[in-house]
Design a protein around this motif. Sequence first.
Motif, short mmCIF file in Angstrom:
data_model
loop_
_atom_site.label_atom_id
_atom_site.label_comp_id
_atom_site.label_asym_id
_atom_site.label_seq_id
_atom_site.Cartn_x
_atom_site.Cartn_y
_atom_site.Cartn_z
N THR A 62 7.27 6.79 -9.44
CA THR A 62 6.23 5.99 -10.11
C THR A 62 5.67 4.93 -9.16
O THR A 62 6.36 4.42 -8.28
N THR A 63 4.40 4.63 -9.38
CA THR A 63 3.68 3.71 -8.51
C THR A 63 4.34 2.33 -8.49
O THR A 63 4.42 1.70 -7.44
N GLU A 64 4.82 1.88 -9.64
CA GLU A 64 5.30 0.50 -9.70
C GLU A 64 6.79 0.34 -9.43
O GLU A 64 7.20 -0.66 -8.83
N SER A 92 0.82 -1.21 0.00
CA SER A 92 0.00 0.00 0.00
C SER A 92 0.85 1.26 0.00
O SER A 92 1.93 1.30 0.58
N MET A 93 0.31 2.30 -0.64
CA MET A 93 0.94 3.62 -0.58
C MET A 93 0.27 4.47 0.49
O MET A 93 0.57 5.66 0.64
N CYS A 94 -0.68 3.88 1.20
CA CYS A 94 -1.25 4.55 2.37
C CYS A 94 -0.68 3.87 3.60
O CYS A 94 -0.06 2.81 3.51
N VAL A 149 0.21 16.19 -5.33
CA VAL A 149 0.95 15.66 -4.19
C VAL A 149 -0.07 15.24 -3.13
O VAL A 149 -0.99 15.99 -2.82
N ASP A 150 0.08 14.01 -2.65
CA ASP A 150 -0.97 13.45 -1.77
C ASP A 150 -0.56 13.33 -0.32
O ASP A 150 0.20 12.42 0.06
N PRO A 151 -1.11 14.17 0.56
CA PRO A 151 -0.87 13.96 1.99
C PRO A 151 -1.35 12.60 2.50
O PRO A 151 -0.79 12.08 3.46
N HIS A 152 -2.35 11.98 1.86
CA HIS A 152 -2.80 10.70 2.41
C HIS A 152 -1.92 9.51 2.02
O HIS A 152 -2.24 8.37 2.34
N LYS A 153 -0.79 9.81 1.38
CA LYS A 153 0.19 8.74 1.14
C LYS A 153 1.33 8.98 2.15
O LYS A 153 1.16 8.71 3.32
N MET A 154 2.47 9.52 1.67
CA MET A 154 3.60 9.70 2.60
C MET A 154 3.39 10.85 3.58
O MET A 154 4.19 11.06 4.47
N GLY A 206 -7.54 13.04 -3.64
CA GLY A 206 -6.37 12.18 -3.85
C GLY A 206 -5.80 12.36 -5.24
O GLY A 206 -6.22 13.26 -6.00
N GLY A 207 -4.84 11.52 -5.57
CA GLY A 207 -4.11 11.67 -6.83
C GLY A 207 -5.01 11.56 -8.06
O GLY A 207 -4.79 12.26 -9.05
N THR A 208 -6.02 10.71 -8.00
CA THR A 208 -6.88 10.53 -9.16
C THR A 208 -7.58 11.84 -9.52
O THR A 208 -7.56 12.28 -10.67
N GLU A 209 -8.18 12.46 -8.50
CA GLU A 209 -8.88 13.74 -8.77
C GLU A 209 -7.89 14.82 -9.22
O GLU A 209 -8.18 15.58 -10.15
N ALA A 239 2.60 5.58 -16.22
CA ALA A 239 1.63 6.46 -15.54
C ALA A 239 0.61 5.65 -14.75
O ALA A 239 0.23 4.54 -15.13
N HIS A 240 0.15 6.24 -13.67
CA HIS A 240 -0.90 5.62 -12.85
C HIS A 240 -2.19 5.51 -13.68
O HIS A 240 -2.45 6.34 -14.54
N PHE A 241 -2.99 4.48 -13.38
CA PHE A 241 -4.19 4.26 -14.20
C PHE A 241 -5.23 5.38 -14.09
O PHE A 241 -6.20 5.42 -14.84
N ILE A 251 3.02 17.30 -13.35
CA ILE A 251 3.86 16.31 -12.67
C ILE A 251 3.02 15.57 -11.64
O ILE A 251 2.45 16.18 -10.73
N ASP A 252 2.95 14.26 -11.81
CA ASP A 252 2.25 13.44 -10.84
C ASP A 252 3.25 13.04 -9.76
O ASP A 252 4.01 12.09 -9.91
N ALA A 253 3.23 13.84 -8.67
CA ALA A 253 4.10 13.55 -7.53
C ALA A 253 3.22 13.12 -6.36
O ALA A 253 3.51 13.46 -5.20
N ALA A 254 2.14 12.40 -6.69
CA ALA A 254 1.20 11.98 -5.65
C ALA A 254 1.96 11.25 -4.55
O ALA A 254 1.72 11.46 -3.36
N PHE A 255 2.89 10.39 -4.94
CA PHE A 255 3.68 9.68 -3.93
C PHE A 255 4.99 10.42 -3.63
O PHE A 255 5.30 10.73 -2.48
N1 PLP Z 1 -0.54 8.89 -8.92
C1 PLP Z 1 0.35 8.04 -8.40
C2 PLP Z 1 1.80 8.17 -8.79
C3 PLP Z 1 -0.05 7.04 -7.52
O1 PLP Z 1 0.86 6.19 -7.05
C4 PLP Z 1 -1.43 6.95 -7.19
C5 PLP Z 1 -1.90 5.91 -6.28
O2 PLP Z 1 -1.19 5.05 -5.85
C6 PLP Z 1 -2.31 7.88 -7.74
C7 PLP Z 1 -1.85 8.83 -8.61
C8 PLP Z 1 -3.79 7.82 -7.41
O3 PLP Z 1 -4.00 8.29 -6.12
P1 PLP Z 1 -5.38 8.06 -5.35
O4 PLP Z 1 -5.49 6.58 -5.17
O5 PLP Z 1 -5.18 8.81 -4.09
O6 PLP Z 1 -6.47 8.61 -6.18
#
Ligand code: PLP
Length: 365
Positions: free
Chosen positions: A165-167, A31-33, A220-225, A88-91, A117-119, A190-194
């Motif tokens: 990257t997620t993976e 998990s990234m949470c 950038v997602d506070p609910h991850k790191m 979160g990152g998706t939105e 890229a994240h899905f 830039i997707d720096a969600a993580f």
């Molecule tokens: N972007 C990246 C790089 C992620 O790793 C993730 C989720 O793991 C997301 C976006 C999507 O974030 P969320 O699940 O908070 O919508």
Amino acid sequence: MQKKGLAEDELFSFLLSVKQNDRQYRHVLSSMCTLPHPVAVRAMNLFIESNLGDPGLFEGTASLEALLVNRLGSLMHLPDACGYATSGGTESNLQALRMARRGKNVHSPNVVVPESAHFSFEKACEILSLEMRVAPSDDRYRMDADAAAGLIDKNTIALVGVAGTTEYGVVDPIAALSDIASDRNIALHIDAAFGGLVLPFLPKAPLFDFQLEGVTSISVDPHKMGMSTIPVGCLLTRDPSMLCSLNVDTPYLTVKQEFTLAGTRSGGAVAGALAVIEHLGQDGFKAVVAECMANHHYLIEGMTAMGYPVLAEPEVNVAAFDCPVAPKGWQVSWTRNRHMRIVCMPHITTTIINEFLKDFGDMHA
Ligand code: PLP
């Protein structure tokens, strides 16, 4: 709905029994949470009824959201960044592409995203009717910047790079992407969600943020790191007009317009995110990240010693290994290439990694 409600005792014994079916974070390596920081839980509870969808009713909470944006903007080297707290990152990614589409009026818009890229980008492109052009990765799982440049044409509205990257936990060549985006006059998201709450706290990290002139928005997602309570992400933009381009009229609210995607939004989660940032400060975050990275490197050493070197030379605490099975009882995940993936979040301690490595070794004995 049942006709007659349950007594509170009965209700909570039901809820507790159902909670038993949830996984404990302890053995979750995928998990990234993570477990929320106690100050996030306390702050969330304090603001539990607050709805940022109508910010004029909750001016105190709205000021916390502004401070959150300011703190994260400063961390991304743009204290004047605009933005808001997303779910979160998706939105955030969806809204970034929406802004890019508003910013360039073309008939059949496309976006160029990395293979890694994240899905969420797939969802965003479908919702926004954008053609998603996928640039291949190089042999270190990073976006091939030349290939990305080759996919851009007059209908391209945005280029996307991932910082963490997620993976595989790598950072795309963002400086090169920034040059390309500036040259071609397109948005660079830039997707720096993580990675957004990891890279700034590392002793040495590649540039990925607003220091690079071509970067127009960041997730950038506070609910991850950020160890905050779910749900809270953050979308940041360089230019206020980008966000304002999303404004719709909100006739019956305390504000006249809003650019957010969601209407009703959790003020509690925003208070939780800010609470962790204020409580830990840069020093506290550095310590958390240093521990996660130390555990991540310890895991990599252990796996390498057993004949499974890490793939991709990750820059953040995500590691992938070319091995087909994981020991029983451990929740790992698998990349699109069927590589085993482990994220060393704050709930993963050295003791837990030792247990995992032992079980992994026993499995292969
Ligand atoms: N972007 C990246 C790089 C992620 O790793 C993730 C989720 O793991 C997301 C976006 C999507 O974030 P969320 O699940 O908070 O919508």
